[in-house]
Design an enzyme around this catalytic site. Structure first.
Site, mmCIF file in Angstrom:
data_model
loop_
_atom_site.group_PDB
_atom_site.id
_atom_site.type_symbol
_atom_site.label_atom_id
_atom_site.label_comp_id
_atom_site.label_asym_id
_atom_site.label_seq_id
_atom_site.Cartn_x
_atom_site.Cartn_y
_atom_site.Cartn_z
ATOM 1 N N HIS A 75 -7.027 5.909 -43.464
ATOM 2 C CA HIS A 75 -6.918 5.447 -42.084
ATOM 3 C C HIS A 75 -6.280 6.503 -41.192
ATOM 4 C CE1 HIS A 75 -7.738 0.898 -42.239
ATOM 5 N NE2 HIS A 75 -8.189 1.428 -43.365
ATOM 6 N N VAL A 79 -8.555 9.069 -37.683
ATOM 7 C CA VAL A 79 -8.067 8.956 -36.306
ATOM 8 C C VAL A 79 -7.301 10.232 -35.978
ATOM 9 C CG1 VAL A 79 -6.625 7.656 -34.706
ATOM 10 C CG2 VAL A 79 -7.924 6.447 -36.471
ATOM 11 N N GLU A 97 -0.642 3.203 -33.886
ATOM 12 C CA GLU A 97 -1.906 2.681 -34.409
ATOM 13 C C GLU A 97 -1.722 1.507 -35.373
ATOM 14 O OE1 GLU A 97 -3.539 6.155 -36.252
ATOM 15 O OE2 GLU A 97 -3.363 7.340 -34.411
#
Length: 308
Positions: A75, A79, A97
């Site tokens: 993850h 990003v 986030e």
């Protein structure tokens, strides 16, 4: 329901794409020259040993922690690249986030990363980035549960920014991939498993652990064969029509699974091929970075906050 060690199908599919794609459409690039295997040789020579020991303690205490490390790394890298932006907390001036729709209910293990960071700050203050910690920890976690080894180039910087928006748009979700993929509680057992006694027994157990209503905090494994090992049994389960999630079983059973069906067969029959592909994909994943964030990045003293 909560998965054990095995990554869900959309993550495995994305890692497969990483192996095949020469570049990335969302403006982040693989940058091997910026990283090196001996980056901390003189500044923190014990970094790999320290991370390994801490990851080992975490995984021995609970094998599911291995999956937490891998998912945090995944993850993070999708990003802004592998820059530890996923670890940043919300502040008055920065929106992190962690609370995005793709992260809030799926990411755990933040305290485990903080524990590793604290050890490294005691040994080598201000030297090892949180982004490198995530990358090393993901590799070590996979090894500790029976998975393959791969070399981890180091030298990543921690970003001073995060992107809540990218966390919602760049990360693959469980309903992406094959046409019409959606999550179902009990997979497609009724139609795909041929109702053999073993499948029926497993389905009944799932219904008791994960009732239609309630039981949201109950835990079960996506792989009931070897739930505490990283191996290829996930694919053999799909061959038997016993994929826990509909999105998993679609990789083999869907009429649209022209490519993925052959991959399922290949990895079910050849664990070495699966390990090799996974290792190559993880190296490529770890090399995703935004050159601008790399140039302006730092080594955070606390993984949850930028330096002041």
């Amino acid at each position: 329901m909560t998965a054990s060690l095995h990554l869900s199908s959309f993550l495995l599919q994305t890692l497969s794409l990483l192996l095949m794609l020469p570049s990335f459409s969302f403006g982040i690039y693989s940058s091997d020259p910026l990283l090196s295997l001996d980056y901390y040789k003189s500044t923190c020579p014990n970094v790999l040993e320290i991370v390994r020991k801490e990851v080992e303690c975490a995984v021995l205490s609970d094998p599911r922690n291995a999956a937490f490390f891998v998912r945090l790394h995944f993850h993070d890298c999708f990003v802004q690249g592998c820059d530890a932006s996923v670890l940043l907390e919300d502040t008055i001036t920065l929106q992190g986030e962690k609370k995005s729709s793709n992260n809030i209910n799926s990411l755990k293990g933040y305290r485990l990363v903080d524990r590793i960071k604290n050890k490294l700050e005691s040994e080598c203050p201000g030297i090892v980035s949180c982004a490198d910690i995530l990358t090393i920890a993901a590799r070590d976690a996979i090894i500790l549960v029976g998975g393959p080894y791969w070399d981890v180039p180091l030298g990543r910087k921690d970003s001073k920014t995060a992107s809540y928006t990218q966390a919602d748009t760049n990360l693959p979700t469980a309903d992406e991939g094959l046409v019409g993929i959606i999550d179902k509680i009990y997979g497609d057992f009724e139609s795909t498993s041929n109702k053999d006694p073993i499948s029926e027994s497993y389905l009944n157990k799932l219904k008791s652990v994960c009732p239609i209503t309630g039981g949201d905090n109950n835990v079960t494994a996506m792989d009931y064969v070897t739930p505490n090992l990283f191996d290829n049994s996930f694919y053999t389960i799909l061959l038997r029509g016993e994929g826990l999630l509909h999105s998993d079983q679609e990789m083999y059973s869907s009429l649209f699974a022209i490519v993925t069906k052959d991959l399922v067969k290949k990895y079910a029959a050849d664990p070495i091929a699966f390990f090799e592909q996974f290792s190559e994909s993880m190296v490529k994943l770890g090399n995703i970075m935004d050159p601008d964030n790399f140039a302006t990045g730092e080594v955070r003293k606390n993984c949850g906050f930028i330096n002041t």
